[in-house]
Write an enzyme that holds these catalytic residues in place. Structure first.
Site, short mmCIF file in Angstrom:
data_model
loop_
_atom_site.label_atom_id
_atom_site.label_comp_id
_atom_site.label_asym_id
_atom_site.label_seq_id
_atom_site.Cartn_x
_atom_site.Cartn_y
_atom_site.Cartn_z
N VAL A 65 14.84 3.35 -6.73
CA VAL A 65 15.59 3.38 -7.99
C VAL A 65 16.45 2.13 -8.07
O VAL A 65 17.19 1.80 -7.14
CB VAL A 65 16.48 4.63 -8.08
CG1 VAL A 65 17.34 4.58 -9.35
CG2 VAL A 65 15.63 5.90 -8.09
N GLY A 110 20.74 -0.51 -5.93
CA GLY A 110 19.41 0.05 -5.76
C GLY A 110 19.40 0.98 -4.56
O GLY A 110 20.33 0.99 -3.76
N LYS A 111 18.35 1.77 -4.45
CA LYS A 111 18.20 2.64 -3.28
C LYS A 111 16.76 3.09 -3.19
O LYS A 111 16.07 3.23 -4.21
CB LYS A 111 19.10 3.87 -3.37
CG LYS A 111 19.50 4.41 -2.00
CD LYS A 111 20.56 3.54 -1.34
CE LYS A 111 21.00 4.11 -0.01
NZ LYS A 111 22.11 3.34 0.59
N GLY A 112 16.31 3.33 -1.97
CA GLY A 112 14.95 3.82 -1.76
C GLY A 112 14.95 4.99 -0.82
O GLY A 112 15.89 5.20 -0.05
N ASP A 151 18.93 2.34 6.06
CA ASP A 151 19.79 3.46 5.71
C ASP A 151 19.49 4.57 6.72
O ASP A 151 18.90 4.32 7.78
CB ASP A 151 19.53 3.92 4.26
CG ASP A 151 20.65 4.79 3.72
OD1 ASP A 151 21.69 4.23 3.33
OD2 ASP A 151 20.50 6.02 3.69
#
Length: 422
Positions: A65, A110-112, A151
């Protein structure tokens, strides 16, 4: 207005939206700009077939995202966890937008995430999954588009595989696409310690504001992974006593202090804290309610809730994790008035700041010493702390709201200045 009827709907995404709305109300943001600033810009969902060691094909689902691209390339980690949801990833991407903005970094959020328990995979299966995920998101990332990082459930090795996959696709070595890499592949000295170092720096700074000396500081850390362990070591070296630690298997509490070297050696040998005899065995929930000076939730979201917020026995609550405190718990803590809360977007920003340093070093092909990295980090943390404390007084609001007001205002101003592309 919360975004309820969207693909991101989840408790943690609603938590992030509610926090945004409280800050946007203070800023008097108009409806159009408010919705543009709040909503994620882009979402990618990928299906990843991976050949397992037994020869069978297993299908994994993953997300990326990109919340905001108005202030620079998206920036944020990749999480491998069995409970990952699209709503969680969207919330984390939103918080990354405010965190980067608050720290003054030229990034959007952002992040995944991938739905998987990485502990259940062999090293070869983990490599295949890591490379497949990167292969699927290549059209949407790049050093000037979106720069992932580690992460929960990922690490330097996973980042190395992903960087190699991207570089092979591009046809040349391109380290700037990923941060949190091994130093031998363009990683920055100090990056591994950066998030925990930043958490410890803020804890020390606010304890000094409260005139609480190191020798009278007892620290409990929920989540003894990378962030928690580095924060523990930094605070221990400062003179504080670590009385409680935990991981997903449970916690250990010792009012006289835990032997950190023994705990780290146990984890290195057994991979978890389970079986460590350095104190009394407690559940993660029980550990949060033990008496201490500083409580650091450094694991996952929503662990401090309306059920336990009234039972906390700490003077400082330092959010090493993202979103560890629910909105209901936030209100209880605010009403109590006896706990100094250091919010996540401020407290754990050291990681993304040193990721920014890593990216800069990759682009310049010029690398800094660890003291240089930490000196620059501490300067940026001090600037962010001063800005948040000043904003807190200006609007007579909580420290969390003040941090969000600063981060959100900068993103909203950038969007307003750029206008709408026809």
């Amino acid at each position: 207005m919360a975004l309820t009827n969207t693909i991101y709907s989840s408790p943690v995404f609603q938590q992030a939206c509610s926090q945004f709305d409280a800050a946007a109300d203070i800023l008097g943001m108009d409806a159009g700009l408010r919705e543009r600033t709040k909503r994620p810009r882009r979402c990618v969902v990928v299906s990843m077939p991976v050949r397992m060691d037994n020869g069978k094909i297993e299908i994994f689902e993953g997300y990326r995202v990109q919340h905001n691209l108005s202030t620079g390339p998206a920036k944020g980690g990749i999480r491998f966890h069995h409970d990952v949801t699209l709503g969680e990833v969207a919330a984390l991407a939103m918080w990354m937008s405010w965190k980067c903005s608050l720290a003054g970094l030229p990034y959007g959020g952002g992040k995944g995430g991938v739905i998987v328990d990485p502990r259940a995979l062999s090293i070869t299966e983990l490599e295949r999954l890591s490379r497949r995920y990167m292969q699927e998101i290549i059209p949407f990332i790049g050093p000037n588009v979106d720069i992932p990082a580690p992460d929960v459930g990922t690490n330097e090795q996973v980042m190395a595989w992903m960087m190699d996959t991207y570089s092979n696709h591009q046809g040349h070595y391109d380290p700037g696409v990923i941060t949190g890499k091994p130093v031998s592949l363009g990683g920055s000295l100090g990056r591994r310690e950066a998030t925990g170092e930043g958490v410890a720096w803020f804890v020390k700074a606010y304890l000094q504001d409260l005139n609480i000396p190191p020798e009278k500081t007892k620290v409990i850390i929920q989540g003894f992974g990378n962030v928690g362990s580095e924060a523990a070591l930094a605070l221990y070296n400062w003179g504080a006593e670590i009385t409680g630690i935990s991981d997903y298997t449970g916690g250990v509490y010792n009012a006289k202090g835990i032997d950190l070297k023994a705990a780290l050696a146990h984890i290195a040998q057994h991979k978890t804290l389970q079986g460590f005899r350095g104190g009394d065995t407690l559940t993660n929930e029980q550990l949060l309610e033990q008496e201490c000076t500083v409580l650091i939730p450094a694991a996952l979201e929503r662990v401090i809730t309306e059920k336990n917020a009234g039972k906390l026995k700490c003077r400082v609550l330092a959010e090493g994790a993202n979103g560890p405190t629910t909105n209901e718990a936030d209100k209880i803590i605010s009403d109590r008035g006896d706990i100094e809360l250091i919010p996540d977007v401020l407290c754990n920003s050291g990681g993304v700041i040193v990721s920014y340093f890593e990216w800069l070093q990759n682009l310049q092909n010029y690398y800094w010493t660890k003291p240089e990295v930490f000196d620059k980090l501490h300067r940026m943390l001090a600037k962010a702390k001063a800005s948040v404390d000043e904003t807190m007084k200006k609007y007579n609001c909580s420290r969390r709201t003040a941090a969000l007001v600063l981060g959100i205002a900068r993103v909203a101003e950038a969007k307003a200045s750029r206008g709408l592309f026809p």
